[in-house]
Design a protein around this motif. Structure first.
Motif: not given
Length: 546
Positions: A302-306, A319-326, A513-520, A533-538
């Motif tokens: 659920v949290v992957d190498g942050v 920032a992250g959508l629901m379930g991003a792992g924040r 964050m998205a799916e447990g990872r930092l994306t930006g 939003m672009r990074h949150m869905t990356l």
């Protein structure tokens, strides 16, 4: 059109109200919660009630629904043209007035059908429960609210959004005429919120009047036919929209805010005072390679190498959508309060620290304000004073001299009270006394109590998880002021929020964050809602081949 405060009267071309509340006054222990409040709801309309936390919205609805019985308040309630005097909530329901509270009143262990008809069971001729009839009627009601679950499904298997629909189905089973919803979308994601709002519009068109209490001004503007604004326990004004198209432009967020707080909020966020200490810019928090698995399914990460950093005097957002792992990240860093730890380190002030338990995390200089203050952040049955002192009890011990002189107890209650009074004043906590039970406070004031507790631990790093969820714009501004003041003193703040405007208005940098990872990672100058939003869905976009 706009009607001034005072008793609402009939308006030409409009039907007479199905509900009238006249000159309602309610006090608690000498403190006035409502003073001469008037409210009128017409047949087949959605009437929004808005105001700051503590304005009296929920108290007014409890008077209406019978939670506060007739005789405990002054004034008159008229329903369908007749005066009513509800002694309890069941009396209100017999008239077709049903309230759905923000904390849903469902029994998780029971099925959907059992919850819908709990206390209102369908009985056979022999006096036993008619299960066939119960399931048939439950299926009909579930279809009416757009829920496709089987009636035998345990409520514990449903998300909050679907549980809200079960509550509405339960209300429909009681032949509801006036449905009251207190912050119905506070805990819902955007999709569930949109579905619920559409359902309310459908029920309105079927003749069910609605009263909606909400802090989400965009939702009020989307569905309300009329809006009554309360401030400090009094009716400020009622804005009619549906029957007067010319009034619609008045129903801007700025217009509602001005009525709620009594002033224009030209700036939603306070001006920042930068930290100018000698150590400004030094890294206060460094999380490296943090990896956590789900507490029940150890195969799921659920949290992957942050890895992230926060500097002294800096406010950094996630920032992250629901379930991003924040939240999973925040809780696992703070005392490993969530999931199964796999790998990673935490350093505070350049030194690696032990955060394997909550006391160890506190001792290392961390503090965490949870997103669910009522479940994890507060003891609602205890006082404001005790809630503020809970994280600092070792520092509240009586002196050795006091114990030798036979003073009972280990907590210096005089010191505890002085500290609580300090925060009551400095954070403007609206409570008659620090001995007041914290469950009686409004959401915004409860959040200030949680903040007071952690500020008093004097942390180096403060992790704030949805710190303004469920509170109004005026209280939000006060919370923002507190956060800015902490940063100006050199504290490092990690701010988790699902509200992108909040992150954009408060943060120096924002991680996504998205799916447990930092994306930006985006600086304040680069950040926009579109960029975030672009990074949150990356990651999802990449995996879908987009």
């Amino acid at each position: 059109m706009t009607r001034p405060a005072g008793e609402p009267g009939p308006v030409a071309g409009q039907p007479r109200p199905v509900l009238e509340m006249r000159a309602i006054t309610k006090t608690f222990s000498g403190v006035t919660a409502l003073s001469d409040v008037h409210l009128a709801v017409r047949p087949g309309e959605i009437h929004a009630v808005c105001g700051e936390n503590g304005a009296g919205k929920s108290t007014l609805m409890k008077v209406l629904s019978g939670v506060h019985p007739h005789g405990s308040y002054e004034g008159e309630v008229r329903f369908e043209g007749e005066p009513v005097a509800f002694k309890d909530i069941r009396a209100g329901e017999r008239h077709g007035i049903v309230i759905i509270h923000q904390e849903l009143a469902l029994v998780p262990q029971l099925s959907i059908a059992e919850n819908i008809f709990l206390g209102n069971e369908r009985r056979s001729a022999r006096g036993t429960v008619d299960w066939n009839g119960t399931y048939r009627e439950a299926i009909r009601l579930l279809a009416r609210v757009g829920l496709r679950e089987k009636p035998q499904t345990p409520v514990s298997e449903l998300g909050v959004g679907r549980q809200q629909l079960v509550e509405i189905a339960k209300a429909l089973s009681k032949e509801v005429k006036l449905l009251i919803l207190d912050e119905p979308t506070a805990a819902l994601n955007d999709q569930d919120s949109a579905h619920l709002l559409e359902l309310l519009l459908q029920l309105r068109d079927q003749g069910v009047a609605g009263i909606v209490i909400s802090h989400k001004l965009n939702e009020i503007r989307a569905i309300a036919d009329s809006v009554t604004i309360l401030r400090d326990g009094r009716t400020v004004e009622t804005l009619t929209v549906r029957h007067s198209p010319s009034a619609a432009p008045e129903l801007s967020e700025e217009r509602l805010i001005r009525g709620m707080v009594g002033r224009d909020l030209d700036h939603r966020f306070p001006d920042r005072t930068p930290y100018r200490g000698e150590d400004a810019g030094r890294i206060a928090l460094a999380v490296d390679g943090w990896t956590v698995r789900h507490p029940a399914d150890h195969r799921r990460t659920v949290v992957d190498g942050v890895s992230l950093t926060v500097r002294r005097g800096e406010i950094v957002g996630i920032a992250g959508l629901m379930g991003a792992g924040r939240t999973e990240l925040a809780m696992s860093v703070f005392g490993r309060s969530y999931g199964q730890y796999v790998a990673g380190t935490v350093a505070v002030g350049g030194r690696e620290v032990d955060t394997r338990t909550v006391p160890a995390a506190i001792a290392a200089g961390l503090a965490y304000v949870t997103e669910d203050r009522k479940r994890y952040g507060l003891n609602l049955l205890d006082t404001v004073q005790r809630n503020i002192s809970l994280a600092s009890l070792p520092g509240m011990r009586r002196s050795d001299a006091g114990r030798r002189n036979g003073v009972r107890g280990f907590v210096d209650e005089h010191r505890e009270r002085r500290i609580a009074e300090h925060y009551r004043t400095s954070l403007n906590i609206k409570t008659p006394t620090v001995a007041e039970r914290v469950g009686r406070l409004s959401g915004g004031n409860q959040q200030k109590v949680v903040l007071s507790r952690w500020i008093h631990t004097d942390p180096q790093v403060l992790i704030l998880d949805e710190p303004t969820r469920g509170i109004d714009v005026g209280a939000k501004y006060e919370i923002y002021t507190v956060i800015d003041a902490l940063a100006a003193r050199g504290k490092a703040v990690l701010l988790l929020s699902s509200e992108l405007p909040e992150l954009l208005g408060m943060c120096d940098r924002i991680y996504t964050m998205a799916e447990g990872r930092l994306t930006g990672e985006v600086t304040r100058a680069e950040a926009t809602q579109e960029v975030l939003m672009r990074h949150m869905t990356l990651r999802q976009m990449t995996e879908n081949g987009s």
